[in-house]
Design a protein around this motif. Structure first.
Motif, PDB file in Angstrom:
ATOM      1  N   HIS A   1       0.829  -1.208   0.000  1.00  0.00           N
ATOM      2  CA  HIS A   1       0.000   0.000   0.000  1.00  0.00           C
ATOM      3  C   HIS A   1       0.866   1.263   0.000  1.00  0.00           C
ATOM      4  CE1 HIS A   1      -2.442   3.051   2.464  1.00  0.00           C
ATOM      5  NE2 HIS A   1      -2.794   3.142   1.214  1.00  0.00           N
ATOM      6  N   PRO A   2       1.046   1.895  -1.171  1.00  0.00           N
ATOM      7  CA  PRO A   2       1.813   3.135  -1.199  1.00  0.00           C
ATOM      8  C   PRO A   2       1.025   4.255  -0.527  1.00  0.00           C
ATOM      9  CG  PRO A   2       0.992   2.603  -3.406  1.00  0.00           C
ATOM     10  CD  PRO A   2       0.482   1.534  -2.486  1.00  0.00           C
ATOM     11  N   HIS A   3       1.757   5.196   0.056  1.00  0.00           N
ATOM     12  CA  HIS A   3       1.091   6.209   0.873  1.00  0.00           C
ATOM     13  C   HIS A   3       0.481   7.346   0.061  1.00  0.00           C
ATOM     14  CE1 HIS A   3       3.594   4.892   4.595  1.00  0.00           C
ATOM     15  NE2 HIS A   3       2.836   3.947   4.107  1.00  0.00           N
ATOM     16  N   TYR A   4      -0.440   7.025  -0.790  1.00  0.00           N
ATOM     17  CA  TYR A   4      -1.249   8.082  -1.411  1.00  0.00           C
ATOM     18  C   TYR A   4      -2.630   7.503  -1.689  1.00  0.00           C
ATOM     19  CZ  TYR A   4      -0.037   5.894  -5.942  1.00  0.00           C
ATOM     20  OH  TYR A   4       0.143   5.012  -6.976  1.00  0.00           O
ATOM     21  N   GLU A   5      -3.588   8.414  -1.881  1.00  0.00           N
ATOM     22  CA  GLU A   5      -4.987   7.997  -2.026  1.00  0.00           C
ATOM     23  C   GLU A   5      -5.402   8.066  -3.495  1.00  0.00           C
ATOM     24  OE1 GLU A   5      -9.173   9.490  -0.156  1.00  0.00           O
ATOM     25  OE2 GLU A   5      -7.399   9.796   1.100  1.00  0.00           O
TER      26      GLU A   5
ATOM     27  N   SER B   1     -10.374   6.418 -10.629  1.00  0.00           N
ATOM     28  CA  SER B   1      -9.740   5.263 -11.251  1.00  0.00           C
ATOM     29  C   SER B   1     -10.677   4.571 -12.250  1.00  0.00           C
ATOM     30  CB  SER B   1      -9.339   4.318 -10.120  1.00  0.00           C
ATOM     31  OG  SER B   1      -8.511   3.343 -10.553  1.00  0.00           O
ATOM     32  N   ARG B   2     -11.958   4.770 -12.094  1.00  0.00           N
ATOM     33  CA  ARG B   2     -12.917   4.230 -13.073  1.00  0.00           C
ATOM     34  C   ARG B   2     -13.037   5.161 -14.274  1.00  0.00           C
ATOM     35  NH1 ARG B   2     -15.871  -0.170 -10.853  1.00  0.00           N
ATOM     36  NH2 ARG B   2     -17.439  -0.160 -12.474  1.00  0.00           N
TER      37      ARG B   2
ATOM     38  N   TYR C   1      -4.885   0.775 -18.561  1.00  0.00           N
ATOM     39  CA  TYR C   1      -5.310   2.177 -18.442  1.00  0.00           C
ATOM     40  C   TYR C   1      -5.034   2.723 -17.044  1.00  0.00           C
ATOM     41  CZ  TYR C   1      -7.507   0.792 -22.739  1.00  0.00           C
ATOM     42  OH  TYR C   1      -7.696   0.311 -24.002  1.00  0.00           O
ATOM     43  N   ARG C   2      -5.195   1.863 -16.046  1.00  0.00           N
ATOM     44  CA  ARG C   2      -5.001   2.325 -14.667  1.00  0.00           C
ATOM     45  C   ARG C   2      -3.528   2.426 -14.292  1.00  0.00           C
ATOM     46  NH1 ARG C   2      -9.942  -0.678 -11.390  1.00  0.00           N
ATOM     47  NH2 ARG C   2     -11.450   0.976 -11.812  1.00  0.00           N
TER      48      ARG C   2
ATOM     49  N   GLY D   1      -8.366  -3.861  -6.326  1.00  0.00           N
ATOM     50  CA  GLY D   1      -9.527  -3.005  -6.599  1.00  0.00           C
ATOM     51  C   GLY D   1      -9.129  -1.935  -7.599  1.00  0.00           C
ATOM     52  N   SER D   2      -9.393  -0.685  -7.233  1.00  0.00           N
ATOM     53  CA  SER D   2      -9.064   0.404  -8.151  1.00  0.00           C
ATOM     54  C   SER D   2      -7.746   1.065  -7.791  1.00  0.00           C
ATOM     55  CB  SER D   2     -10.203   1.420  -8.135  1.00  0.00           C
ATOM     56  OG  SER D   2     -10.375   1.903  -6.829  1.00  0.00           O
ATOM     57  N   GLY D   3      -6.942   0.431  -6.891  1.00  0.00           N
ATOM     58  CA  GLY D   3      -5.627   0.951  -6.519  1.00  0.00           C
ATOM     59  C   GLY D   3      -5.732   2.042  -5.461  1.00  0.00           C
ATOM     60  N   PRO D   4      -4.581   2.552  -4.993  1.00  0.00           N
ATOM     61  CA  PRO D   4      -3.226   2.307  -5.492  1.00  0.00           C
ATOM     62  C   PRO D   4      -2.543   1.062  -4.905  1.00  0.00           C
ATOM     63  CG  PRO D   4      -3.127   3.955  -3.750  1.00  0.00           C
ATOM     64  CD  PRO D   4      -4.573   3.598  -3.941  1.00  0.00           C
TER      65      PRO D   4
END
Ligand code: ATP
Ligand code: HSE
Length: 311
Positions: free
Chosen positions: A176-180, A186-187, A233-234, A260-263
């Motif tokens: 889990h990288p520290h950004y949201e 992401s969709r 794409y993501r 899921g949709s990351g990150p």
């Protein structure tokens, strides 16, 4: 006043090739919701711990209350509840944070009302809550969070959800990288149309992954963990994605993908030692590109949501 506390686990949605139709639950973390019956009607989100003050207390925006309200509407009930939410997983991380809140709330509410619904029948209420949080009513987080294990959402209309087997010795590593990254954002990078050849590749991989789970065939699972629909794409939203992918595979992961949709990125491995080596390799590569990550290891959670305490 009567009260019930329930827990719901974090989840990895999509599992690479199963965009919006596959997910699994993890043991590492989850959300807890305590509900206390009130004398008067209405749902009140009294407190949220562990969110750094970021989540809405308004009932119409909080997934706990939205999910419970959908359930009460179905029952034509005016029962009132106070809601106390403890977030046990990071927001916008790709680990099904909004889903875990909704599912824990539903498990607690169902028990508080005397179990009017089978566990599986709570899903539509959780999907209604996901729509509010993510802008899309996808079930690939809420279904595994509720039911545990790997879950296939074969269809949405009507909802057709199938629990899949979990091979012994399958481990998950999460980085889990520290950004949201918001699910809605992401969709928004995804395409409405996909080329026929991609549909064929993706169908083969979904079928292969499911067969691999049934047969405990780790090689087949490995070959099938490939996404040609969403990941390309993501990946542009995820710094270092391809470098980290190579590092995880070199360390022995069966496969990896966007959780899921990351990150957050996930990897599946055979055995705990490999899962740990994969985590180390991922952490090193992220650090090379200047990103700090939290690393989690987990077996696949087969239980799903459960009641922690009732008084
Ligand atoms: N209890 C809650 N009520 C309302 N919104 C929530 C709640 N919990 C999380 N959220 C928000 O929901 C949004 C949707 O993302 P969520 O956090 O579920 O995605 P995620 O953890 O990135 O997982 P995934 O990509 O697997 O859906 C985020 O902006 C998050 O802050
Ligand atoms: N299937 C969803 C999961 C988001 O949690 C997506 O990839 O957008």
């Amino acid at each position: 006043m009567r009260s019930v506390k329930a827990f719901a686990p974090a989840t990895v949605a999509n599992v690479s090739c199963g965009f919006d139709i596959l997910g699994f639950a993890i043991d590492a973390m989850g959300d807890t919701v305590e509900l206390v019956l009130k004398d008067e009607p209405g749902l009140v989100v009294v407190s949220i711990d562990g969110d750094g003050g970021k989540l809405p207390l308004e009932a119409e925006k909080n997934t706990c209350a939205v999910a419970i309200q959908a359930m009460l509407d179905e029952l034509d009930s005016k029962v009132g509840m106070n809601i106390y939410l403890t977030k046990g997983l990071p927001l916008g991380s790709g680990m099904g944070s909004s889903a875990a809140s909704a599912v824990a709330a539903l498990a607690a509410a169902n028990r508080l009302l005397g179990d009017p619904f089978e566990k599986k029948d709570l899903l539509p209420f959780a999907i209604a809550a996901e729509k509010v949080a993510c802008g899309a009513g996808h079930a690939d987080n809420v279904a595994p969070s509720l039911l545990g294990g790997f879950v296939l959402v074969r269809d949405y209309h009507p909802l057709d959800v199938i629990k899949l087997p979990v091979p012994q010795g399958l481990y998950c590593t999460l980085l889990h990288p520290h950004y949201e990254l918001k699910t809605a954002d992401s969709r928004s990078v995804l395409r409405d149309q996909i080329p026929m050849k991609h549909a064929t590749i993706q169908s083969g991989n979904v079928a292969g992954l499911i067969a691999g789970l049934y047969e405990s065939d780790f090689e087949l699972i490995s070959r099938s963990l490939r996404d040609v629909i969403a990941e390309p794409y993501r990946a542009v939203l995820l710094p270092g994605f391809y470098e980290v992918r190579e590092a995880l595979k070199s360390a022995g992961a069966l496969g990896m993908g966007i959780s899921g949709s990351g990150p957050t990125l996930f990897a599946l491995s055979r055995g705990k030692e490999t899962a740990e080596a994969v985590g180390e390799a991922g952490k090193k590569m992220f650090s090379k590109i200047g990103l700090e990550v939290d690393v989690y290891f987990s077996e696949i959670n087969t239980q799903g949501a459960y009641i922690v305490e009732e008084k």
